[in-house]
Each structure stands twice: as C-alpha cells, then as structure tokens.
Design a protein around this motif. Structure first.
Motif, short mmCIF file in Angstrom:
data_model
loop_
_atom_site.label_atom_id
_atom_site.label_comp_id
_atom_site.label_asym_id
_atom_site.label_seq_id
_atom_site.Cartn_x
_atom_site.Cartn_y
_atom_site.Cartn_z
N THR A 88 -10.06 4.11 -2.24
CA THR A 88 -8.87 3.26 -2.30
C THR A 88 -8.81 2.68 -3.71
O THR A 88 -9.82 2.27 -4.26
CB THR A 88 -8.99 2.11 -1.28
OG1 THR A 88 -9.30 2.66 0.01
CG2 THR A 88 -7.71 1.31 -1.19
N TRP B 104 -3.78 4.61 -1.28
CA TRP B 104 -4.70 5.03 -0.23
C TRP B 104 -4.18 6.32 0.37
O TRP B 104 -2.97 6.61 0.32
CB TRP B 104 -4.78 3.93 0.83
CG TRP B 104 -5.91 4.03 1.81
CD1 TRP B 104 -7.14 4.58 1.60
CD2 TRP B 104 -5.92 3.56 3.15
NE1 TRP B 104 -7.92 4.47 2.73
CE2 TRP B 104 -7.19 3.83 3.69
CE3 TRP B 104 -4.99 2.90 3.95
CZ2 TRP B 104 -7.55 3.50 4.99
CZ3 TRP B 104 -5.34 2.56 5.24
CH2 TRP B 104 -6.61 2.86 5.75
N THR C 138 0.85 -1.19 0.00
CA THR C 138 0.00 0.00 0.00
C THR C 138 0.88 1.24 0.00
O THR C 138 1.75 1.38 0.86
CB THR C 138 -0.93 0.02 1.23
OG1 THR C 138 -1.71 -1.19 1.24
CG2 THR C 138 -1.86 1.22 1.20
#
Length: 144
Positions: free
Chosen positions: A35, A48, A9
């Motif tokens: 997201t 994100w 991420t």
C-alpha cells in the motif's frame, strides 16, 4: 457524522506503475505492506490493489476502466500552474481528457486520467483562494 474526509483510496491494477506515475508528478509517499500512502495537505491519498479494495468494501472486484462517477480535484494558484501540471501528467503517462480552457463560469481548468483511469480535474479558480498550505475554504455561495 462530522463533515470530513480523511483518506481517499484509489484502487490500482499495478501498484508499482501507479506509484511511479504519482512520483513523476512530484508526490512523495511511503510504501507499507503493498500500500502506498501520500500525505496530501490535511488528508491522505492511498494507492492499493483494486481487487483488495473492492473486497475490503464488501464488493466484487470488477474490470478497471470507464468512468467511476468520481473526480478528484487539484486546485492551483495560476493558469500557468495548470499548464505546467498538464505537461507533467503527459510526460508521466497520464491521459489528458479535456484540454485546458476557461469555462463558462470563469475558471481555467483541464482534466486527465491516471494510468488506472482515475479522473482528476486541475483548476485555477480565483474564487477558491488557496491558503499557504494549499488548503481551500469554499466561499459563501449565498445559499442555505
């Protein structure tokens, strides 16, 4: 713990800008609840909010920019692919931080940062053969 990574991420300051950047490189993702999820071979790359990601990790959000101590790598099948991807990065608004060249151990590589400062290496390393699906199996380096 099994030796595996399933998701990476990236905390981003502007989700729409980050999504446009990766889409300009040919990535296709799905946006769900602020997201963005990209299938990247056998793992997922996720975009994100930087602040939300920090809080989700139990950390205080900090300023964007500067080297975060991690680089993602994208291996390709030829030197020409390194050069073509660098051109796409430049057109998409990334910053090339290391021009493509053959390094001291014999592979051709370059580096760039995305609009949020996440470092990427692009490399053609004939010793790291890619399977048809793009996955890599590390060679036996002769160590333990």
């Amino acid at each position: 713990m099994e030796q595996r990574i399933t998701l990476i991420t990236l905390g981003v300051c502007d989700l729409a800008r980050a999504k446009r950047f990766y889409e300009a490189l040919g990535w296709r993702g799905q946006e769900v609840e602020e997201t963005v999820f990209f299938q990247a071979g056998g793992l997922g790359l996720v975009l994100w909010s930087r602040d939300k990601l920090a809080r989700d990790c139990g950390l205080e959000p900090g300023p964007a920019g500067g080297f975060g101590g991690i680089a993602l790598a994208h291996n390709v099948r030829s030197e020409a692919e390194v050069d073509a991807l660098l051109a796409a990065v430049d057109r998409a608004g990334g910053t090339i931080t290391k021009p493509a060249a053959t390094n001291a151990i014999g592979f051709y590589s370059s580096a760039f940062v995305d609009p949020d400062g996440h470092a990427w290496e692009i490399a053609y390393n004939p010793g790291f053969a890619l399977a048809d699906d793009g996955s890599v199996t590390l060679p036996d380096f002769g160590g333990e």
